[in-house]
Design a protein around this motif. Sequence first.
Motif, PDB file in Angstrom:
ATOM      1  N   UNK A 115       0.896  -1.406   0.056  1.00  0.00           N
ATOM      2  CA  UNK A 115      -0.242  -0.114   0.002  1.00  0.00           C
ATOM      3  C   UNK A 115       1.309   1.692   0.500  1.00  0.00           C
ATOM      4  N   UNK A 116       0.799   2.804  -0.726  1.00  0.00           N
ATOM      5  CA  UNK A 116       1.779   3.258  -0.869  1.00  0.00           C
ATOM      6  C   UNK A 116       1.648   4.066   1.016  1.00  0.00           C
ATOM      7  N   UNK A 117       0.559   3.875   1.336  1.00  0.00           N
ATOM      8  CA  UNK A 117       0.878   5.057   2.767  1.00  0.00           C
ATOM      9  C   UNK A 117       2.002   4.556   3.717  1.00  0.00           C
ATOM     10  N   UNK A 118       2.370   2.678   3.425  1.00  0.00           N
ATOM     11  CA  UNK A 118       3.495   2.520   4.001  1.00  0.00           C
ATOM     12  C   UNK A 118       4.534   1.933   4.173  1.00  0.00           C
ATOM     13  N   UNK A 119       5.275   1.372   5.015  1.00  0.00           N
ATOM     14  CA  UNK A 119       7.400   1.916   5.113  1.00  0.00           C
ATOM     15  C   UNK A 119       6.787  -0.290   4.964  1.00  0.00           C
ATOM     16  N   UNK A 120       7.344  -1.087   4.368  1.00  0.00           N
ATOM     17  CA  UNK A 120       7.479  -1.991   3.981  1.00  0.00           C
ATOM     18  C   UNK A 120       9.466  -2.579   4.263  1.00  0.00           C
ATOM     19  N   UNK A 121       9.142  -3.990   4.804  1.00  0.00           N
ATOM     20  CA  UNK A 121      10.831  -4.708   5.060  1.00  0.00           C
ATOM     21  C   UNK A 121      10.069  -5.520   4.448  1.00  0.00           C
ATOM     22  N   UNK A 122      11.079  -6.346   2.980  1.00  0.00           N
ATOM     23  CA  UNK A 122      10.689  -7.638   2.831  1.00  0.00           C
ATOM     24  C   UNK A 122      11.983  -8.288   2.805  1.00  0.00           C
ATOM     25  N   UNK A 123      11.746  -9.714   3.508  1.00  0.00           N
ATOM     26  CA  UNK A 123      12.329 -11.024   3.334  1.00  0.00           C
ATOM     27  C   UNK A 123      12.280 -11.875   2.514  1.00  0.00           C
ATOM     28  N   UNK A 124      12.896 -12.120   2.116  1.00  0.00           N
ATOM     29  CA  UNK A 124      13.315 -13.612   1.202  1.00  0.00           C
ATOM     30  C   UNK A 124      14.114 -13.999   1.424  1.00  0.00           C
ATOM     31  N   UNK A 125      13.692 -15.898   2.361  1.00  0.00           N
ATOM     32  CA  UNK A 125      15.414 -16.152   2.432  1.00  0.00           C
ATOM     33  C   UNK A 125      14.876 -17.252   1.734  1.00  0.00           C
TER      34      UNK A 125
END
Length: 293
Positions: free
Chosen positions: A128-138
Amino acid sequence: MKIAAIDIGSNAARMQISSVLTNKKTISFKKVEYVRFALRLGMDVFNSGKISSGSEARIKKLLQAYQLLMELHEVDAYMICATSAMREAENGDSIVERIKNELGMEIHLIEGEKEAELINNVIVVVLQNDKTYLHIDVGGGSTELNIYKGQQKIAAKSFKIGSVRLLEHKEAPDVWKKMQAWVKENVPTHVEVTAVGTGGNISKLFNMIENKKDNKATLKDVEKMRNYIEKFSLEDRINKLQLNADRADVIVPASDIYLSVMKWAGAIEIIVPDLGLKDGILLLVYETLMNEE
C-alpha cells in the motif's frame, strides 16, 4: 498462450507453467502445472565449493523431465534462473555450458540483486502506498532484504545466509552482525514497519498457523509456530507434521532469519503473499515476449 519459469535454488528446483489470461488491459497468470524437486545443490557447494557429478546428472535428468512437460503443455516460452548455490559453484559455468550443449536449455546464473529485482516486480502489488515495508526473502543460500516506502524501493541488500547454508554451518561468522547493522541503519525508526515474507519456508510455516487473518501473521504467531516445530524430531516433522524431508530440516533455521530481521526492524506483523522468484521469472518471460512482437 502458456509460459514457464524454472527456478534452480540451493535447496530445490521448481517449475511452474502458467496460462496467460487477458481481461481488457489486465494480465494475470493461471497456474496449470507446478513441480518441485529437492536437488540440494547447496549441500555440495557450501561444503566443497562445487557441484558433484552426481548432482549434475540429477540436474540434467530433472531438466529433461521439465522439458518434456513443457512440450506436452505446448509452452510458448520459458526461462531458467539459478541462484546462490549454482552461481557460487566453481564449476557452475561449465555445467551451464554442458546443459546448453546437451539439452539446448539455457540457464541464467543471476546475482542476489537480480533475484531480488525479479521478486520485487511481483511483490509490489500487495504493498500500500501509505505504508513502510521490509521485504525478507530467505532462500537456501542467500537472504535478500528490501525496504519499501509504499511501492517505491528505497534500499536493498543481499546477504550470504540462508536455510541450507545455516544447516551446514557455512555462513560467515559475522554475517548476522552485518545484517543487523544494515537493518538498523536503513529501516526507518519513526514509522511502523510491516514485514513481507517470501520463500518456501515462511509460506509453509505461515500455512501452519491457525487463526491468522487473511495473508498476515504476527511476530508472536511466527515465533510460536517456529518453537512448536522445533520440539519435534526430524522424523516426527516428516511423519506427524507432514513436512517434506527437505523442508523439515531447514524450516527452523530459515524461521530464525525471518524472526531476527523482524525484531531488528521492530516489525510486529508479517504479510506472506503466495509469490516468489518463479512469479517474477514468469512476468519477465511474458514481458520479453511482448517486446518481441
